[in-house]
Design a protein around this motif. Structure first.
Motif, mmCIF file in Angstrom:
data_model
loop_
_atom_site.group_PDB
_atom_site.id
_atom_site.type_symbol
_atom_site.label_atom_id
_atom_site.label_comp_id
_atom_site.label_asym_id
_atom_site.label_seq_id
_atom_site.Cartn_x
_atom_site.Cartn_y
_atom_site.Cartn_z
ATOM 1 N N SER A 1 0.841 -1.190 0.000
ATOM 2 C CA SER A 1 0.000 0.000 0.000
ATOM 3 C C SER A 1 0.878 1.242 0.000
ATOM 4 C CB SER A 1 -0.942 0.027 1.219
ATOM 5 O OG SER A 1 -0.210 0.122 2.427
ATOM 6 N N GLY A 2 0.343 2.298 -0.544
ATOM 7 C CA GLY A 2 1.003 3.597 -0.531
ATOM 8 C C GLY A 2 -0.021 4.670 -0.232
ATOM 9 N N LEU B 1 -3.465 3.950 -2.268
ATOM 10 C CA LEU B 1 -3.456 2.853 -3.225
ATOM 11 C C LEU B 1 -3.103 1.590 -2.461
ATOM 12 C CD1 LEU B 1 -1.294 4.364 -6.127
ATOM 13 C CD2 LEU B 1 -3.772 4.126 -6.139
ATOM 14 N N TYR B 2 -3.781 0.494 -2.735
ATOM 15 C CA TYR B 2 -3.338 -0.769 -2.148
ATOM 16 C C TYR B 2 -3.727 -1.942 -3.035
ATOM 17 C CZ TYR B 2 -7.791 -2.577 -0.219
ATOM 18 O OH TYR B 2 -9.052 -3.089 -0.056
ATOM 19 N N ARG B 3 -2.960 -3.026 -2.871
ATOM 20 C CA ARG B 3 -3.230 -4.273 -3.579
ATOM 21 C C ARG B 3 -2.945 -5.415 -2.618
ATOM 22 N NH1 ARG B 3 -4.108 -6.125 -9.044
ATOM 23 N NH2 ARG B 3 -4.517 -8.333 -8.770
ATOM 24 N N ASP B 4 -3.843 -6.377 -2.553
ATOM 25 C CA ASP B 4 -3.782 -7.461 -1.578
ATOM 26 C C ASP B 4 -4.042 -8.774 -2.313
ATOM 27 O OD1 ASP B 4 -4.376 -9.361 0.369
ATOM 28 O OD2 ASP B 4 -5.457 -7.964 1.649
ATOM 29 N N SER C 1 -7.420 -15.035 -3.956
ATOM 30 C CA SER C 1 -8.278 -13.856 -3.908
ATOM 31 C C SER C 1 -7.404 -12.626 -4.026
ATOM 32 C CB SER C 1 -9.092 -13.806 -2.607
ATOM 33 O OG SER C 1 -8.244 -13.588 -1.488
ATOM 34 N N SER C 2 -7.981 -11.566 -4.522
ATOM 35 C CA SER C 2 -7.268 -10.291 -4.593
ATOM 36 C C SER C 2 -8.241 -9.161 -4.331
ATOM 37 C CB SER C 2 -6.612 -10.104 -5.971
ATOM 38 O OG SER C 2 -7.585 -9.819 -6.966
ATOM 39 N N SER C 3 -7.721 -8.106 -3.767
ATOM 40 C CA SER C 3 -8.512 -6.884 -3.591
ATOM 41 C C SER C 3 -7.603 -5.696 -3.834
ATOM 42 C CB SER C 3 -9.142 -6.823 -2.195
ATOM 43 O OG SER C 3 -8.158 -6.950 -1.189
ATOM 44 N N GLU C 4 -8.181 -4.640 -4.322
ATOM 45 C CA GLU C 4 -7.409 -3.438 -4.619
ATOM 46 C C GLU C 4 -8.283 -2.216 -4.447
ATOM 47 O OE1 GLU C 4 -7.315 -2.617 -9.244
ATOM 48 O OE2 GLU C 4 -6.699 -4.688 -8.845
ATOM 49 N N ALA C 5 -7.612 -1.072 -4.275
ATOM 50 C CA ALA C 5 -8.369 0.160 -4.048
ATOM 51 C C ALA C 5 -7.565 1.369 -4.478
ATOM 52 C CB ALA C 5 -8.749 0.296 -2.581
ATOM 53 N N GLU C 6 -8.298 2.368 -4.851
ATOM 54 C CA GLU C 6 -7.782 3.726 -5.060
ATOM 55 C C GLU C 6 -8.769 4.653 -4.377
ATOM 56 O OE1 GLU C 6 -8.177 3.456 -9.159
ATOM 57 O OE2 GLU C 6 -6.181 2.703 -9.563
ATOM 58 N N ASP C 7 -8.372 5.215 -3.266
ATOM 59 C CA ASP C 7 -9.245 6.078 -2.472
ATOM 60 C C ASP C 7 -8.665 7.485 -2.408
ATOM 61 O OD1 ASP C 7 -10.542 3.707 -2.022
ATOM 62 O OD2 ASP C 7 -10.270 3.704 0.149
#
Length: 668
Positions: free
Chosen positions: A230-231, A251-254, A265-271
């Motif tokens: 994550s950043g 930003l994150y990627r899991d 499984s994967s999850s990601e976000a841009e908040d």
């Protein structure tokens, strides 16, 4: 990933002129002061029995994970006992007071005022949270009003970011642990003009552990591997001596593998969010945010070791905002007036596979939900008595719902569109706090609340072998009514004790209800009634401190009609007893702590056929300073290697984190 979400933040931060020197403690001088904090809580907040976790505890846990520190507050729970390294992300909903029953969050979780729950699933992305980025956490059990109160049926968890005073200019840490685990994080937080910018990055990975007991492993069984990064960027910009702008981007990627090879499984976000804080006679808290999320999940058959379901894409978007005003109404009142809105929309794309490896069906489902509310709350101080009361009015909508299925050739076999629904809900809360003496505080409160079903509950089925749980587009709202009373004691200097008794009823509670062998469906039951007692204690003397909590929750399902067999049962995943205690010592930079946690017996399923045994774990941390800015830190999770059962579906078992050892360095 869509980095354009950061453009609004960059547009605000980059043009800021140099307005003042490095921020200093708040004084009466006219210099611009940048705090990076929210508005102070109103004086009536303690009437609802809130608990605060300070920064030192957040950064001192053996696991280094925010969700495990939150377990210090007895009664806090995720749907499963696993943390964010070995749980399916969609199971990371949080609740309080044993008001569970499925994996959606019934507690409202906020970071700097922004709701964190995934707009499609309702889970909390704990891997994207770093304890070092936080100043404190306030947990308020029980229904809420105020901003974003819709959804706070079990309580509110408010995370506040670290301020300028708490952020070193440069910081970093690196740890190596069992099963080739690696954690590394770093930050740079320079002063910029009269404000500051903090840039943070984190990476972690590990080979993980076998969640499957030895006797149940097969050739396809693998360790629960994980890899995430994550950043984040946070900027605080002064406007004038009383006003500041706070901007945040994430930003994150899991990525995780659970139980079987290929079960990824994967999850990601841009908040991104922006917040305006103004202190003074006319206090203002204005906020806007946007979230772009995605989730994927692959289901592997336990009998054939073949891919059976590929939930290959679940894009979702959340957006919202609020404005809160605190007008000058006299020294005895703190009046809050405001409005807020939240919108969530998302679509699920999944493919079903036969044992031959060929696609048998392609499915798409999704929709949109929203809430728009107005709220007013007043705290009135009358000598040693503080009265607080608040009201909300919300308009909610569930729209654009659909489910489509096609065969392998793309020929449609099902095309269902669900009718739009909407309504208006009125909720409120009231409480009192009486300062009987310097050592005794009495409090009482009552509240109502509601929650709109998530898109996940409405439209997404899922499989956790051997059970399939169906969605239900006809789900209604959950509604809460509750009362509580308590006493807070300070019998001696450095010693506090709080006791709260509560009664909560969650009407039309959404539960995973068994409708056939190995088949469940999300349905509204008549209600969940939870009553119990919560105890918190703190003691400090010299370099020693002890923090402890205990919760007894007698939670029962009330059900009739087709769900009548559940009447009188405990909700799934809801223990009667939880407890936590941390003994810590610190002197001249040296430090050590022991944390013991207990989770009582609970049931995996609605019919109380599968039991998760009680579990007690012990964690330890030791810190040795090597210089003025560098420390050597050793951590040990589950020191006694207790077997913690996290899932039991007809005897198919998953286990939680075993003994895990860490060694690392921290630079401040």
């Amino acid at each position: 990933m869509r980095p354009f979400l950061f453009l609004p933040i960059a547009a605000i931060v980059l043009p800021v002129p140099v307005l003042a020197q490095q921020s200093e403690p708040e004084t009466d001088a006219p210099d611009i002061v940048v705090l990076g904090r929210p508005l102070p809580p109103p004086p009536g907040v303690p009437a609802y029995g809130s608990v605060t976790i300070e920064r030192a505890r957040l950064t001192g846990d053996a696991s280094g994970r925010v969700e495990n520190v939150l377990a210090d507050v007895a009664g806090f729970q995720q749907f499963r006992r696993s943390d964010s390294r070995s749980a399916n992300p969609s199971a990371q909903g949080v609740t309080l007071r044993a008001l569970g029953g499925n994996a959606s969050s019934r507690a409202l979780v906020l970071l700097d005022g922004v709701p964190l729950a995934d707009p499609f699933f309702g889970y909390i992305p704990f891997n994207a949270l770093a304890a070092d980025r936080l100043s404190s956490v306030r947990v308020t059990r029980g229904g809420g009003a105020g901003a974003f109160g819709a959804g706070a049926v079990a309580g509110t968890i408010e995370l506040a970011s670290a301020t300028r005073r708490e952020l070193p200019q440069v910081a970093g840490e690196a740890f190596y642990g069992s099963a080739n685990a690696l954690e590394a994080a770093g930050s740079i937080s320079p002063d910029v003009g009269g404000g500051f910018v903090s840039v943070f990055g984190k990476f972690e990975q590990g080979d993980g552990f076998f969640t499957t007991p030895i006797a149940q492993r097969s050739a396809a069984t693998v360790r629960a591997r994980y890899r995430d990064w994550s950043g984040s960027l946070r900027a605080v910009v002064p406007i004038d001596a009383q006003t500041e702008l706070q901007a945040r981007g994430l930003l994150y990627r899991d990525n995780r593998t659970l139980r079987f090879a290929g079960a990824d499984s994967s999850s990601e976000a841009e908040d991104a969010s922006i917040r305006l804080i103004r202190r003074g006679d006319w206090a203002v808290d204005a906020l806007a945010y946007v979230q772009a999320r995605n989730f994927t999940n692959r289901v592997i058959s336990a009998t054939t070791s073949k891919l059976t379901l590929d939930q290959r894409n679940t894009p979702a978007t959340g957006a919202g905002g609020k404005i809160e005003l605190r007008p000058p109404v006299g020294p005895d009142h703190v009046l809050r007036l405001g409005a807020d809105a939240r919108i969530g929309e998302g679509v699920l794309y999944e493919d079903a596979y036969a044992v031959t490896g060929l696609v048998t069906a392609r499915r798409t489902a999704g929709g949109r939900t929203s809430t728009t509310g107005l709220f007013v709350e007043d705290d009135w101080t009358l000598g040693r008595l503080v009265l607080t009361a608040g009201l909300r009015g919300d308009r909610w909508t569930i729209t654009d719902g659909f489910f489509r299925e096609a065969n392998a050739l793309g020929t449609p076999t099902t095309d269902t569109r669900f009718g739009d629904r909407h309504g208006v809900e009125g909720t409120g809360r009231a409480g009192l706090l009486f300062l009987a003496s310097a050592a005794v505080k009495l409090r009482a409160a009552g509240y109502t609340g509601f929650r709109v079903p998530t898109l996940n509950e409405l439209y997404r089925p899922f499989v956790v072998f051997p059970v399939t749980t169906q969605a239900n587009a006809a789900l209604g709202l959950e509604r809460l009514r509750g009362v509580e009373g308590g006493i807070d004691l300070t019998p001696a200097r450095g010693v506090t004790l709080g006791v709260t008794a509560f009664y909560n009823r969650l009407e039309s509670a959404i539960a995973n209800v068994t409708i056939a062998a190995n088949t469940r469906q999300r349905r509204n039951v008549d209600g969940i009634v939870a009553k119990g007692v919560e105890v918190t204690a703190h003691a400090a003397r010299g370099g020693f401190s002890l923090d402890a909590s205990y919760a007894f929750s007698d939670s029962k399902v009330r059900a009739s009609g087709v769900s009548a067999p559940l009447n009188g049962f405990s909700p799934a995943q809801s223990p009667r007893h939880t407890a936590s205690a941390t003994l810590a010592w610190e002197r001249h930079g040296l430090g050590a702590s022991l944390t013991a946690r207990y989770v009582g017996r609970q049931y995996e399923d609605d019919l109380q056929t599968d039991i998760l045994p009680a579990a007690t774990t012990l964690d330890a941390v030791a810190r040795l300073p090597l210089g003025p800015h560098v420390s050597l830190i050793a951590r040990a999770e589950n020191v006694l290697d207790q077997a913690v059962v996290t899932r039991n579906a007809g005897g198919s078992i998953d286990l939680g984190t075993p003994r895990t050892l860490w060694i690392g360095m921290r630079f401040r």
